[in-house]
Design a protein around this motif. Structure first.
Motif, PDB file in Angstrom:
ATOM      1  N   ALA A 395      41.151  41.107  41.344  1.00  0.00           N
ATOM      2  CA  ALA A 395      42.429  41.302  40.515  1.00  0.00           C
ATOM      3  C   ALA A 395      42.936  39.819  40.335  1.00  0.00           C
ATOM      4  N   GLY A 396      42.653  38.932  41.194  1.00  0.00           N
ATOM      5  CA  GLY A 396      42.986  37.435  40.856  1.00  0.00           C
ATOM      6  C   GLY A 396      42.006  36.836  39.783  1.00  0.00           C
ATOM      7  N   ILE A 397      40.660  37.216  39.845  1.00  0.00           N
ATOM      8  CA  ILE A 397      39.693  36.956  38.984  1.00  0.00           C
ATOM      9  C   ILE A 397      40.156  37.130  37.503  1.00  0.00           C
ATOM     10  N   THR A 431      48.495  36.404  33.057  1.00  0.00           N
ATOM     11  CA  THR A 431      49.255  37.221  33.829  1.00  0.00           C
ATOM     12  C   THR A 431      50.024  36.616  35.064  1.00  0.00           C
ATOM     13  N   SER A 432      50.931  37.376  35.796  1.00  0.00           N
ATOM     14  CA  SER A 432      51.112  36.993  37.007  1.00  0.00           C
ATOM     15  C   SER A 432      50.304  37.180  38.257  1.00  0.00           C
ATOM     16  N   GLY A 433      49.836  36.340  38.863  1.00  0.00           N
ATOM     17  CA  GLY A 433      49.084  36.365  40.190  1.00  0.00           C
ATOM     18  C   GLY A 433      49.670  37.175  41.241  1.00  0.00           C
ATOM     19  N   HIS A 434      50.877  36.952  41.679  1.00  0.00           N
ATOM     20  CA  HIS A 434      51.846  37.873  42.333  1.00  0.00           C
ATOM     21  C   HIS A 434      51.414  39.293  42.159  1.00  0.00           C
ATOM     22  N   ALA A 435      51.667  39.546  40.991  1.00  0.00           N
ATOM     23  CA  ALA A 435      51.839  41.176  40.468  1.00  0.00           C
ATOM     24  C   ALA A 435      50.288  41.640  40.508  1.00  0.00           C
ATOM     25  N   SER A 436      49.446  40.929  40.040  1.00  0.00           N
ATOM     26  CA  SER A 436      48.058  41.005  39.887  1.00  0.00           C
ATOM     27  C   SER A 436      47.536  41.521  41.390  1.00  0.00           C
ATOM     28  N   GLY A 481      50.401  42.175  34.598  1.00  0.00           N
ATOM     29  CA  GLY A 481      49.570  41.798  35.828  1.00  0.00           C
ATOM     30  C   GLY A 481      49.380  42.891  36.832  1.00  0.00           C
ATOM     31  N   LYS A 482      50.636  43.546  37.148  1.00  0.00           N
ATOM     32  CA  LYS A 482      50.288  44.577  38.065  1.00  0.00           C
ATOM     33  C   LYS A 482      49.521  45.988  37.507  1.00  0.00           C
ATOM     34  N   ASP A 483      49.880  46.088  36.214  1.00  0.00           N
ATOM     35  CA  ASP A 483      48.946  47.330  35.824  1.00  0.00           C
ATOM     36  C   ASP A 483      47.411  47.078  36.113  1.00  0.00           C
ATOM     37  N   THR A 484      47.296  45.835  35.819  1.00  0.00           N
ATOM     38  CA  THR A 484      45.784  45.555  35.733  1.00  0.00           C
ATOM     39  C   THR A 484      45.189  45.527  37.241  1.00  0.00           C
ATOM     40  N   VAL A 488      42.327  47.686  39.064  1.00  0.00           N
ATOM     41  CA  VAL A 488      41.459  47.136  40.036  1.00  0.00           C
ATOM     42  C   VAL A 488      41.561  47.765  41.454  1.00  0.00           C
ATOM     43  N   GLY A 489      42.619  47.994  41.921  1.00  0.00           N
ATOM     44  CA  GLY A 489      42.774  48.853  43.098  1.00  0.00           C
ATOM     45  C   GLY A 489      42.164  50.303  43.196  1.00  0.00           C
TER      46      GLY A 489
END
Length: 502
Positions: A395-397, A431-436, A481-484, A488-489
């Protein structure tokens, strides 16, 4: 995060060994109960490994029969050690009996905290003092947990192949710490985790070599003080760990992370960044100005299927200056002008900035708490960490790929009157790293702990919102970011459904 010298911490008992490295403090560790697994996971030797480990190629020697003179001598050693334990040895045995997987995850988080300090601007890279920023940390947690998991799968295979009973079943004089178990003792799961973890962490933190060796030695000795493992159990575990760690480190060397810092700014050409594509491009707000953090981290090798991961790229963000963009910018400004106490609390709780174990580490702590409460076996703990941390890294990538592809400026770059509640990260906004990170972790953990799924998603929502409340992200950064991350999750969930562990 509160910081302590390990030598001054009372955690329910006096810890043995040196919990300090390079004369610098690292944070306290948790008081945890002795691990009594709810399930032994007898079939774990058949679970799917991440690095395609073939147990048949690992040269684990056949153990001596329990009636042999060699093994009887080992039992006599345990009888003597457990009958003459010092208070410090008892404390150490209790400490590590909480589980080597969680203890080494704690050590990893502590080292990330210690090294999560940006280097001096303009200073050449120092491999002995890596900057343990969120992408670095995500990679570390993933690699560590994969090495632990794959090594433990091999260990379970050998345990039930040789089926050597626990020492206390052959020598009742052994004064055991913890309850007796029917889990075969050869090879030792603690030795496997200790040696594999030491090798991974030493590769990433070479200055910590002595500290890590001391912790690995203590971990292994603690099992003799506890009466749980003989020396041959420990030796066999080290053989497995050496083989698996070698494969893991080979992957580490070839995952393209060495190119991520991109000092020549080739990313500008790669992503075709210019005034036409980005009307107001991102710029560093640090003084003195610092190059953006890891511009090519978005090209680092993924753990799950790379084609699928990159297919989850978020859509383009609103154009800077557009009505949609200005609406979200105005929301950030409004919060900044009148931030509530609750918004301050949330922004601070999830900040996970410099000098902490980062957002990925925050989710490792959440996972640890859930697994300890559920009394997971060592191999199941390692599996959960490996599933989650691979998703968090991937997700971070894709998040970092989007950051440098779209090059969106931070809210306070556009409106300098925005007062932030936390430090401004030195990389683009969307996007937001925290959210991802949080979306990926919450989805996977929600699958593992279905009764906690709604609360985990609530925590992911709060983690994402914390960046809006902090004044450093637009709402669209967080939402996409959270959606992405959640997509991945789901990749991690699909893996979990097919790895043979359910």
């Amino acid at each position: 995060m509160k910081r302590f010298n390990y030598k001054n911490i009372l955690i329910g008992f006096i810890l043995v060994g040196i919990f300090q490295s390079c004369n610098e403090d690292i944070p306290e560790v948790a008081t945890l109960p002795i691990l009594v697994p709810a399930k032994l996971d007898e079939n774990a030797g058949t679970w799917k490994t991440v690095l395609a480990i073939n147990s048949g190629t690992i040269p684990v020697p056949t153990p001596q029969p329990i009636t042999s003179a060699e093994y009887q001598a080992e039992l006599q050693e345990l009888i003597a050690l457990t009958g003459n334990r010092t208070n410090e040895q008892t404390a150490s045995a209790n400490f590590w009996a909480a589980g080597s997987v969680v203890r080494w995850n704690e050590i990893a988080r502590d080292l990330v905290t210690k090294y999560n300090v940006a280097p001096v601007v303009g200073a050449p890279p120092n491999p002995n003092k890596p900057f343990a920023n969120p992408p670095f940390a995500a990679r570390l947690y993933a690699l560590l947990s994969v090495a632990q998991y794959d090594a433990l799968v091999a260990t379970w295979n050998f345990k039930y192949q040789f089926n050597r009973p626990a020492p206390s079943s052959s020598a009742s004089e052994i004064q055991l710490i913890g309850s007796s178990t029917s889990l075969p003792s050869y090879p030792s799961e603690h030795a496997v985790v200790a040696e594999a973890s030491r090798k991974i962490l030493e590769f990433l933190f070479p200055s910590e070599k002595d500290f890590l060796q001391a912790k690995a030695d203590e971990n292994m000795l603690s099992r003799k003080w506890a009466g749980a493992n003989t020396q041959s159990d420990l030796d066999a575990g080290k053989v497995i760990a050496t083989s698996v760690a070698s494969v893991a480190i080979s992957r580490l060397k070839t995952d393209r992370m060495k190119n991520a810092s991109d000092p020549n700014k080739t990313y500008l050409k790669y992503f075709n960044i210019n005034e036409t594509t980005v009307p107001i491009p991102w710029q560093s707000l640090e003084i003195p100005e610092r190059p953006g953090m890891l511009p090519l981290y978005g090209l680092v090798k993924t753990w799950y299927d790379s084609t699928t991961v990159y297919n989850y790229q978020p859509p383009p963000p609103p154009t800077v200056g557009s009505t949609e963009f200005n609406k979200d910018l105005q929301e950030v400004r409004k919060i900044s002008d009148d931030r509530s106490r609750e918004q301050w609390r949330i922004a601070d709780f999830w900040a996970d900035g410099a000098g902490t174990y980062t957002p990925p580490g925050h989710w490792n702590k959440i996972a640890q708490n859930l697994m300890v409460q559920s009394s997971f076996s060592e191999v199941r703990m390692a599996r959960t960490f490996a599933l989650m941390n691979r998703a968090v890294m991937d997700a971070g990538i894709i998040c970092w790929y989007s950051k440098y592809k779209y090059y969106i400026p931070r809210p306070s770059q556009i409106d300098p009157k925005i007062k932030t509640a936390t430090g401004i990260p030195n990389f683009p906004s969307y996007t937001s790293g925290h959210a991802s990170f949080s979306g990926a972790a919450a989805v996977l953990l929600g699958y593992i702990f279905p009764d906690q799924a709604s609360d985990l998603l609530r925590q992911a929502d709060e983690a994402a919102l914390s960046r809006l409340y902090g004044g450093i992200h637009y709402r669209f950064d967080n939402d996409k970011g959270k959606d992405t991350g959640m997509k991945v999750g789901q990749l991690a969930v699909a893996w979990a459904q097919m790895d043979g562990a359910n």
